[in-house]
Write an enzyme that holds these catalytic residues in place. Sequence first.
Site, PDB file in Angstrom:
ATOM      1  N   TYR A 194     -22.838 -16.058 -17.085  1.00 50.68           N
ATOM      2  CA  TYR A 194     -21.723 -16.918 -16.802  1.00 50.68           C
ATOM      3  C   TYR A 194     -20.536 -17.260 -17.143  1.00 50.68           C
ATOM      4  CZ  TYR A 194     -24.707 -16.471 -12.118  1.00 50.68           C
ATOM      5  OH  TYR A 194     -25.280 -15.909 -11.255  1.00 50.68           O
ATOM      6  N   HIS A 320     -39.358  -3.366  -1.490  1.00 52.17           N
ATOM      7  CA  HIS A 320     -38.116  -4.215  -1.767  1.00 52.17           C
ATOM      8  C   HIS A 320     -36.853  -3.276  -1.869  1.00 52.17           C
ATOM      9  CE1 HIS A 320     -36.293  -8.174  -2.533  1.00 52.17           C
ATOM     10  NE2 HIS A 320     -35.711  -7.242  -3.463  1.00 52.17           N
ATOM     11  N   ALA A 321     -35.975  -3.425  -1.071  1.00 53.62           N
ATOM     12  CA  ALA A 321     -34.714  -2.456  -1.160  1.00 53.62           C
ATOM     13  C   ALA A 321     -33.889  -2.865  -2.560  1.00 53.62           C
ATOM     14  CB  ALA A 321     -33.996  -2.982   0.160  1.00 53.62           C
ATOM     15  N   HIS A 350     -25.608  -3.723   2.203  1.00 52.97           N
ATOM     16  CA  HIS A 350     -25.540  -4.333   1.039  1.00 52.97           C
ATOM     17  C   HIS A 350     -25.915  -3.559  -0.200  1.00 52.97           C
ATOM     18  CE1 HIS A 350     -26.525  -8.005  -1.505  1.00 52.97           C
ATOM     19  NE2 HIS A 350     -27.582  -7.389  -1.794  1.00 52.97           N
ATOM     20  N   GLU A 351     -26.882  -2.795  -0.377  1.00 53.19           N
ATOM     21  CA  GLU A 351     -27.438  -1.922  -1.097  1.00 53.19           C
ATOM     22  C   GLU A 351     -26.353  -0.935  -1.591  1.00 53.19           C
ATOM     23  OE1 GLU A 351     -29.742  -2.935  -3.036  1.00 53.19           O
ATOM     24  OE2 GLU A 351     -30.599  -4.426  -1.681  1.00 53.19           O
ATOM     25  N   HIS A 354     -23.879  -2.481  -3.981  1.00 59.52           N
ATOM     26  CA  HIS A 354     -23.990  -2.175  -5.430  1.00 59.52           C
ATOM     27  C   HIS A 354     -23.570  -0.625  -5.807  1.00 59.52           C
ATOM     28  CE1 HIS A 354     -26.244  -5.960  -5.658  1.00 59.52           C
ATOM     29  NE2 HIS A 354     -27.127  -5.731  -4.909  1.00 59.52           N
ATOM     30  N   GLU A 378     -23.930  -8.955  -5.874  1.00 56.56           N
ATOM     31  CA  GLU A 378     -24.481  -9.217  -4.776  1.00 56.56           C
ATOM     32  C   GLU A 378     -23.323  -9.359  -3.461  1.00 56.56           C
ATOM     33  OE1 GLU A 378     -27.431  -8.813  -4.391  1.00 56.56           O
ATOM     34  OE2 GLU A 378     -27.947  -8.655  -6.441  1.00 56.56           O
ATOM     35  N   HIS A 451     -38.789 -12.003  -5.935  1.00 59.74           N
ATOM     36  CA  HIS A 451     -38.086 -12.157  -7.089  1.00 59.74           C
ATOM     37  C   HIS A 451     -38.866 -13.245  -8.190  1.00 59.74           C
ATOM     38  CE1 HIS A 451     -35.366 -11.048  -4.041  1.00 59.74           C
ATOM     39  NE2 HIS A 451     -34.607 -10.705  -5.034  1.00 59.74           N
ATOM     40  N   ARG A 460     -27.808 -16.036  -8.385  1.00 59.01           N
ATOM     41  CA  ARG A 460     -26.876 -15.033  -8.124  1.00 59.01           C
ATOM     42  C   ARG A 460     -26.430 -14.566  -6.522  1.00 59.01           C
ATOM     43  NH1 ARG A 460     -29.684  -9.730 -10.188  1.00 59.01           N
ATOM     44  NH2 ARG A 460     -30.019 -10.936 -11.984  1.00 59.01           N
ATOM     45  N   TYR A 461     -27.444 -14.900  -5.918  1.00 60.29           N
ATOM     46  CA  TYR A 461     -27.412 -14.791  -4.407  1.00 60.29           C
ATOM     47  C   TYR A 461     -26.681 -16.106  -3.803  1.00 60.29           C
ATOM     48  CZ  TYR A 461     -30.808 -11.157  -5.087  1.00 60.29           C
ATOM     49  OH  TYR A 461     -31.825 -10.109  -5.732  1.00 60.29           O
TER      50      TYR A 461
END
Length: 565
Positions: A194, A320-321, A350-351, A354, A378, A451, A460-461
Amino acid sequence: DPEIEEEEIVARDFMSILNKELEEDANMGTKAEWDYLTNLTNENLKRKMEISANISENLKKRWKEVTKFNWRNFVDPVLKRQFMLSSILGNSVLPKEELSRFEKDIAEMSRVYATAKICDFNDKSRCDLTLDPDIYNIFAKSKNEKELKHTWISWRDAVGPHIRHFYGDYVHLSNKIAHLNNFNSTDHMWLFNYEEFDIKSQFKTLWEQVKPLYQQMHAYIRYKLHQRYGDIVSERGPIPAHLLGNVWGQSWINLDEFKPFPKAPDQDITQNLKEQNYTVEKIFRTAEDFFISIGLSPMAKSFWKNSIFVKPKDRDFTCHASAWDFQNREDFRIKMCTSITEENFYTVHHEMGHIQYYMQYKNQPIHFRMGANPGFHEAVGDLISLSVGLVKIPFLPFSYLVDQWRWGVFSSKIPYEDYNCKWWDLREEFQGVEPPVARTEADFDPGSKYHIPSNTPYIRYFVSIILEFQFHRALCEKSGEYDPNDPQKPLHLCDIYQHKEALSDFRKMLEMGASKPWPEALHIATGQRFMDASALLEYFRPLQSWLEKQNRENEVHIGWDKSSK
């Protein structure tokens, strides 16, 4: 300085070779990780560990070469940035035996999580229920409080106590990695990308911005749940976590009968998908169409050939996706156990977001092939699912608190003997939820969230939700779909579908990867250099007004008293 110029010429050649070698190792390591997570066998784990050990040894040798350069005095900012990012060795800094132990801790915790099974509430002889899809479906559909409590407790019993002892060792080794990389603790190392010394206080400011909106949503949902379940749900206390339609209480999308604006036309997306004969592949093709419509790229043939969209029946598999970049500029995949539901519809988008990011920055040097900061990645995929208030708003406190807990653990402010107690302190403080039964330190409830055992940072989410609304507001202004001075064009009605012209600056930001500090990338896409929740609050302003009116009329308490559990 002629000496520095001469050293930069040598360094540029070195970095060019280093990039090629790192690509090859990253590709090999990613393949081994994919093979293991898509087929959880001891043989695949052993192979993954062996490859990881070889890559770590290679990284150490290269890192020693990196440290010989006087890179801090380089003039070329791109070269200097590559060296700066190369100067953090990461996990490979550990001695070989300790690195193996660290990776085994994570692999074993992940295996326990991926293979855990529980017994059916209605048929105690059936004990083969898995998280995805069985447990997910129970929380999505059941209104039986006893069944929900049984399932909530059983899932945590099946995971937490079996990984807690690994987690203590993992924390010790993780902090050793941080110390050897010249960080005070793991939380400092995780926040390195960051690039802001006060980033934790920035996160806190963002949370304070959105907290009033969450409190209104919380009060409204608690009132509705009290009507359904009676005194099981207190009128002033935290909400029992098993009643929120989600294993972790992080999304309230399955509480659809409580949705705000009940007179609005019903959009049952799950039902619509089934009525329109959607298949799993059609969901992925629909996501691809959305990204193509806004000027991004179609998926390659190899994506359709190599991805796994449906849970295999013949082996243990991590459901887990996740989206995968195999670091060779051409192989990108998604691993997911997809079902025909609204939640999965959004997850697929969402995926694939990425994957779009991977494809846009694929030509950058390998150190720049990541989001401008971890939250950028994300945020990209979530542009499609902005309007799902029962997902976004409840997720804000959850995504904020998970790493609040881990930062406390890593910094030793939360000792091993208080792991579970402090977890529930934070769940209560930020989310206003409580466990359905009293918990003890024999439990390890943080471990019930993917996680935690998988060593994946979570803040991050939280960042991504803030950023996606900033991105959306900028894209909507550029497309002409939103005008802050025109009541007929409010932000929440903007639709960027098929607006390719609005994406030119956004695409530039994606192509940059991490080649510049994130405020510069954000400025290119939005004109702002700081994270700001005002776009999110503007988007949900009609919802917040509606919630405030409902809560006033129902004389609902805002906030929550302390839990007794």
